[in-house]
Design an enzyme around this catalytic site. Structure first.
Site, PDB file in Angstrom:
ATOM      1  N   HIS A 147      61.090   2.434 -99.114  1.00  0.00           N
ATOM      2  CA  HIS A 147      60.154   1.867 -98.145  1.00  0.00           C
ATOM      3  C   HIS A 147      59.694   0.504 -98.671  1.00  0.00           C
ATOM      4  CE1 HIS A 147      56.413   1.435 -95.862  1.00  0.00           C
ATOM      5  NE2 HIS A 147      56.861   2.369 -95.051  1.00  0.00           N
ATOM      6  N   LEU A 156      51.329   8.217-105.940  1.00  0.00           N
ATOM      7  CA  LEU A 156      50.828   6.879-106.270  1.00  0.00           C
ATOM      8  C   LEU A 156      50.486   6.121-105.000  1.00  0.00           C
ATOM      9  CD1 LEU A 156      50.432   4.725-108.570  1.00  0.00           C
ATOM     10  CD2 LEU A 156      52.700   3.893-107.951  1.00  0.00           C
TER      11      LEU A 156
END
Length: 358
Positions: A232, A128
């Site tokens: 992240h 993604l």
């Protein structure tokens, strides 16, 4: 308007351009023309097999998000119907053990990492990425959730449990990973970016060099301990979307940078569970109002876009003309739709559980 469609061979230059923007840590989108060409060919072959009666065998489906007025490819996402097999799926399972001493009156809960090697694995979503210039306006949610409606159309093609490896804490500039420096480097003697790339080429080196004994987390440097199970910063919105759909922490983390692995049963993912099929009974030029929906069609190939639907009877809907154009449908076609956002968020979307792939 934006539309999701299966990737095509002509999209290779666009996918290369997107991969150049991802930074480090998005393993399945390396900036490597040969590897990306191979992924596209595998995906094209998988889509060509739709309609066969074969069970999930690890087929990989790759989609792109295209802006309809400019034909610009600005995002991508993927599904692997089953992980494992000849190339196992690897992860660390995080466990907690209690160590106690009555003599010293000490009781400690010690977390450990245990290597998991899965040959008969679940379905996995990944790859993604949405170009920064196109983020917002529901595009990220469309890109993430559109694939669940595709899976709802072909449930027998996918394993019943769906996982996602979320990108862990990695410096986007140089690929520095605190967890890799504390663990992986000692066994592989390569930088994190190189190991991450090698895992796309051939996973055999993992089985050859990965430590098989438990790793005691308190023995790791503080910065490595701090990132275990963390995502992240750029991945937090993607994780939040999956949490809203019912995904929860599996108790496992990635073996390279320790990003969390989340999971859900396909039958319990909101976008798949609550989606409905209907016949297009009317196409209207009048702009619709109300709650936006993700609407998909299989007419001439899978397509997904955001628009408005108006129920006309128990099995029929009216859709706006621009949505019909984006989906390449006319009156009489069958569409699947679900609200773009859940009515409410789960009360405990990210529990600290150890539920693995059950």
């Amino acid at each position: 308007m934006y539309v999701i469609r299966p990737i095509a061979l002509d999209d290779l230059p666009h996918l290369l351009a997107l991969s150049a923007q991802t930074g480090f840590g998005l393993t399945t989108l390396p900036n490597d023309e040969k590897l990306l060409r191979r992924r596209i060919r595998q995906s094209v072959h998988a889509f060509e097999k739709l309609g066969d009666d074969d069970p999930p065998l690890g087929d990989a489906y790759l989609f792109v998000l295209e802006r309809t007025d400019t034909r610009e490819v600005c995002g991508t996402c993927g599904i692997t119907s089953k992980v494992g097999g000849f190339e196992p799926f690897y992860a660390y399972r995080v466990e907690t053990a209690v160590h106690a001493s009555a003599i010293l009156n000490v009781r400690r809960e010690i977390r450990t990492l245990h290597l998991v090697e899965t040959h008969d694995g679940p379905c996995e979503i990944g790859s993604l990425f949405l170009a920064p210039a196109h983020r917002g306006g529901g595009n990220g949610r469309l890109l993430s959730l559109g694939r669940f409606l595709f899976m709802a159309d072909y449930p027998s093609y996918f394993e019943p449990v769906v996982i996602a490896e979320m990108r862990g804490v990695v410096d986007p500039a140089d690929g520095h990973s605190p967890f890799w420096e504390a663990v992986g480097r000692h066994f592989f003697e390569v930088d994190y970016p190189q190991a991450d790339y090698m895992s796309m080429v051939n996973k055999r080196f993992i089985a050859e060099l990965m430590p098989r004994h438990p790793i005691y987390i308190p023995l790791l440097p503080a910065d490595a301990q701090a990132v275990i199970g963390e995502v992240h910063p750029d991945t937090r919105p993607a994780l939040r979307i999956l949490q809203d759909e019912g995904f929860a922490y599996s108790g496992m983390v990635d073996i390279f940078e320790a990003g969390p692995v989340v999971r859900a049963r396909l039958s319990e993912i909101r976008a798949a569970r609550d989606s409905r099929s209907a016949t297009v009974t009317a196409i209207t030029d009048t702009p619709a109002v109300g709650e936006p929906h993700i609407v998909t069609s299989r007419s001439g190939g899978f397509r997904a876009a955001v628009g408005h639907v108006t129920p006309t009877d128990p099995n029929g809907v009216a859709i706006e003309a621009r949505l019909a154009t984006a989906l390449a449908v006319s009156a009489g076609a069958t569409v699947r739709y679900v609200s773009l956002k859940p009515a409410s968020r789960p009360s405990a979307p990210y529990p600290d559980a150890n539920i693995a792939f059950d």
